[in-house]
Write an enzyme that holds these catalytic residues in place. Structure first.
Site: not given
Length: 435
Positions: A220, A358, A410
């Site tokens: 990630d 982000y 994930h």
């Protein structure tokens, strides 16, 4: 907020390090504590750290959970509207009636934790040295919605492989930092803490710990940071391992982002990966919101169940797997695993501060970054997309390991720690000889 005990007074240091040493057995770790006297002269202080959440904070959490206001049931029979009401109620019930944060707190405090200031920001990290000689230093970086909780299961197998079915020659010293704005690290008060700066900070950390050689791993956001460590390629770096490669060719990435038909000439494997990307991009609105309006997510600081459901809805496969675990099925993550991570976010009030990564990021998340150092790639079947070998070889011209795993998604280290640790050992084995 958790009380951070980070005094550098000798008496407190001996007490905290002694407590950490006595708790290593809780994770099956037979390890040496870090010897920071070996760090380079002039290093900034490294302060011992322990978590001690005030009971008042837990009382507040219980109060907020007890006064949760839930929405009505979704109007579909699947996951297309997000976290189903049934799962939300199960999470709420488990959190209220079956979950004990103090167990998670004890697991964190069972390993050596530290704080050090890098580039004006306090960085929290776990540091466990192996008892085996010639252990390879490894810095492992988590992602969102993750934390150091993701990596606790891999510390024992990596630092003490002989106790977990491995060879002493595969031993690692393990360093697990908390990303800026996550967990127990400081929250940036100004802009500029993107993956490139974090990568530079991690290199500084490894040097501060006195390491002259190291390897890096991530998934990630951790994969992006690790790629950037590879791009910066400090002389101490032997190579990197990723379980979420930045390997999608630009023409493939751009088309899948807008949901265009697959380009002609793709192999069956590449076409399957393309379809996975199209599906993922249709459900990545959480990332758009954090990437454009992180401060709008104030509800994540005010409502624990809002925080939990937002974090659970990262990707379809992970959400469905977590929902099955709350239904009582034996899955890669248990309800306690999930709530350990969510509760850490809640108690540190990092729902919004973590989202800002982000907003800070200016890199194409899945695109090749120009890594030239040796790279090991592990492909888990329920990752956001399956990386074909051809893409990995093009993105990482010095690919030293590529393998597809039979199970995992994930959150690979958290869900499938055995497969993950075996991959890390195999991926870096050739680099030990080269180094």
């Amino acid at each position: 907020m958790p009380v951070i005990k980070s005094d550098v007074i000798d008496e407190d240091r001996r007490r905290l390090l002694g407590a950490a040493a006595s708790g290593l057995a809780a994770l099956g770790i037979a390890s040496l504590l870090p010897a920071y006297s070996r760090a380079a002269p002039g290093s900034v202080a490294i302060r011992p750290f322990q978590v001690n959440v005030p009971e008042a904070d837990l009382d507040d959490l219980r109060y907020r959970l007890a006064h949760t206001r839930l929405p009505e049931k979704e109007t579909v029979g699947d996951f297309t509207q997000g976290v189903p009401l049934k799962t939300t109620k199960q999470v709420l019930d488990h959190w209220q009636n079956k979950y004990d944060w103090r167990k998670a707190e004890a697991r964190i405090n069972a390993v050596p934790n530290f704080i050090t200031e890098i580039d004006g920001l306090d960085i929290h990290f776990i540091h466990v040295r192996s008892r085996h000689e010639n252990a390879l230093p490894l810095i492992v970086t988590h992602g969102w919605p993750g934390s150091i909780i993701e990596q606790l299961k891999i510390i024992g197998p990596l630092t003490d492989p002989t106790a977990h079915g491995g060879s002493a020659s595969d031993a690692f010293d393990v360093i697990i930092p908390s990303l800026p704005g996550y967990g127990f690290s400081g929250k940036p008060e100004a802009t500029g803490w993107g993956p490139e700066r974090i990568a530079t900070a991690w290199i500084t950390l490894m040097r501060r710990l006195g390491y002259t050689q190291f390897v890096a791993q991530g998934g990630d956001w951790g994969a992006v940071v690790t790629d950037m460590i590879g791009v910066q390629a400090p002389p101490e770096l032997l190579g990197i391992h990723t379980n979420m490669p930045g390997a999608i060719p630009n023409e493939i990435n751009n088309g899948s982002f807008v949901g265009a038909p697959a380009p002609a000439g793709l192999s069956d494997e590449e076409e399957s990966s393309y379809d996975q990307l199209v599906s993922f991009y249709k459900n990545v609105y959480y990332a758009f919101l954090m990437g454009t309006r992180p401060q709008t997510l104030t509800g994540l600081s005010d409502s624990p169940i809002a925080l939990a459901t937002y974090m659970l809805d990262h990707d379809r496969a992970s959400l469905e797997m977590i929902a099955r675990s709350f239904d009582g099925h034996d899955e890669g993550l248990s309800p306690d695993d999930v709530l350990d991570n969510v509760t850490l976010f809640w108690l540190t009030n990092t729902g919004v501060s973590s989202a800002r990564l982000y907003w800070e990021n200016k890199l194409a998340f899945f695109a090749p970054k120009g890594v030239k150092v040796p790279v090991a790639v592990s492909v888990f079947p329920d990752e956001l997309y399956q990386t074909p070998r051809a893409w990995a070889e093009k993105a990482y011209p010095n690919l030293v390991h590529y393998n597809k795993l039979p199970k995992g998604g994930h959150f690979a280290a958290w869900e499938q720690p055995k497969f993950f640790t075996e991959e890390v050992r195999a991926g870096f084995r050739s680099l030990r000889k080269a180094g």
